[in-house]
Scaffold this active site. Structure first.
Site, mmCIF file in Angstrom:
data_model
loop_
_atom_site.group_PDB
_atom_site.id
_atom_site.type_symbol
_atom_site.label_atom_id
_atom_site.label_comp_id
_atom_site.label_asym_id
_atom_site.label_seq_id
_atom_site.Cartn_x
_atom_site.Cartn_y
_atom_site.Cartn_z
ATOM 1 N N TYR A 108 3.415 -8.453 2.733
ATOM 2 C CA TYR A 108 2.578 -8.520 1.348
ATOM 3 C C TYR A 108 2.194 -6.838 1.042
ATOM 4 O O TYR A 108 1.711 -6.430 1.746
ATOM 5 C CB TYR A 108 1.491 -9.703 1.646
ATOM 6 N N GLU A 196 1.132 -7.255 -7.691
ATOM 7 C CA GLU A 196 1.099 -8.239 -6.236
ATOM 8 C C GLU A 196 2.556 -7.964 -5.963
ATOM 9 O O GLU A 196 3.221 -8.731 -7.173
ATOM 10 C CB GLU A 196 0.331 -9.550 -6.486
#
Length: 385
Positions: A108, A196
């Site tokens: 991530y 993101e």
């Protein structure tokens, strides 16, 4: 402003973030052409402004052209329901057809604003593919952070700290560092409020890719990026919010029954709080701003009353730059034009307040004038019930 995954990936790629090969498709025929050009084995991904698409059935892998065509036909036009869309879901109107990659690890990466520091922060985690909120709640130790200096960007040593902290093999560190640096560069360049990549993957050959991407833009900076406005998909936005934006109004649809029209974001938040305290539920956040004109007030009222859930309206204005008489004139004009059928409670204080109240009294409409916020909230909640 939010954009689709394929649009976010296009922006990231411009700054050097590696992304899979893919093409957007608006029809089944376009999806078939894209799948053929990518070799047949592809991922068909629904493009909506919401997470959880895979769990909702909006992301599927096709082994060949026939499967790709069938999946495109099934997903395009479906009403996709995820934990972020609510039970009403979203109709899928475009697809991303993308090459498949051999995934070794899912990680991530996310650039977010840390308001306590007043700076952007790059977050990284070895727990990719999961909602970062779940990771923060269950295993917060897996979230690593590096603060970004706005004048310098992300330093190479900071990116290496995150790469080694996530346990990447030495051979993959340089590629990951380059991708992280590019992500931050893109975020700063387009004034993103969020950038993101989840998951950020390593392939079996150790190459990094942004397998998914999400970018939200700071609306206050869009005057510097007018070309990005073309990426806006109005079909993915609430129609009330779209209409409000045309008149420079800040409107957010909520699920209550008390419509709110307020000047100033802080007062608007306080108004919603006191409505809840009085036992009601706000139907919207509507900030008309400090310098709203009579025409803006009229349009704000029209948009607010277009919501069929609204059973009563609270107008809470502190007259500073926006004078109370201007507010009152706008409300009366709207009432005449819109054939208002719900009760309206008005609480106003400040510049020309007595003149504003006189305009309301002389209007011929049955406005309820409140004395203070507590009185206004109690009256509007009672009327809404």
């Amino acid at each position: 402003m939010n954009i689709h995954e394929y649009q976010a990936k296009s922006i990231l790629a411009q700054y050097g973030v590696p992304v899979p090969r893919g093409e957007v498709a608006f029809t089944v025929e376009e999806a078939e052409v894209a799948a053929k050009s990518l070799g047949g084995s592809v991922v068909i991904k629904a493009q909506i402004h919401a997470g959880g698409r895979g769990k909702g059935g909006g992301v599927k892998v096709a082994a060949n052209l026939a499967e790709a065509s069938g999946l495109a036909r099934k997903i395009l036009g479906m009403r996709l329901v995820t934990h972020q869309t609510g039970p009403e879901g979203r109709v899928v109107q475009r697809l991303l057809v993308e090459e498949t990659l051999p995934i070794e690890r899912e990680l991530y990466l996310g650039v977010v604003l840390d308001r306590s520091l007043g700076k952007l922060v790059l977050m990284a985690s070895a727990a990719g593919g999961m909602e970062i909120e779940q990771v923060a709640a269950a295993t917060p130790e897996l979230i690593l952070k590096e603060t970004i200096d706005p004048s310098l960007g992300l330093a190479a040593y900071q990116a290496r700290n995150l790469a080694f902290g996530m346990g990447l093999p030495a051979a993959a560190v340089n590629g990951a560092v380059a991708a992280m640096t590019a992500l931050v560069k893109a975020c700063l360049a387009v004034d993103a409020s969020l950038a993101e990549i989840n998951p950020f993957i390593l392939t079996t050959a150790g190459h990094p890719y942004a397998l998914d991407a999400k970018i939200n833009f700071d609306d206050n900076a869009m005057f510097r990026h007018k070309a990005l406005l073309d990426l806006r998909d109005l079909n993915e936005e609430d129609p009330f919010e779209v209409e409000a934006s045309k008149f420079g109004l800040n409107y957010i649809k909520l699920d209550g029954t008390v419509g709110c029209m307020v000047n100033g974001a802080g007062l608007a938040m306080a108004t919603m709080d006191i409505i809840k305290y009085a036992g009601g539920s706000p139907a919207n956040f509507l900030d008309v701003g400090g310098g709203a004109s009579e025409e803006q007030i009229k349009n704000a009222f029209r948009i607010l009353l277009s919501d069929k859930a609204v059973r009563a309206v609270l107008i809470n204005i502190f007259g500073g730059i926006l004078r109370c008489d201007v507010l009152a004139a706008g409300v009366v004009a709207a009432a005449r034009d819109l054939a208002i059928k719900v009760p309206i409670v008005v609480r106003m204080e400040g510049t020309n307040v007595e003149l504003g109240r006189q305009i309301l009294r002389d209007s011929g409409f049955d406005f309820t004038v409140a004395d203070g916020m507590k009185d206004a909230a109690e009256k509007v909640v009672r009327l809404a019930k």
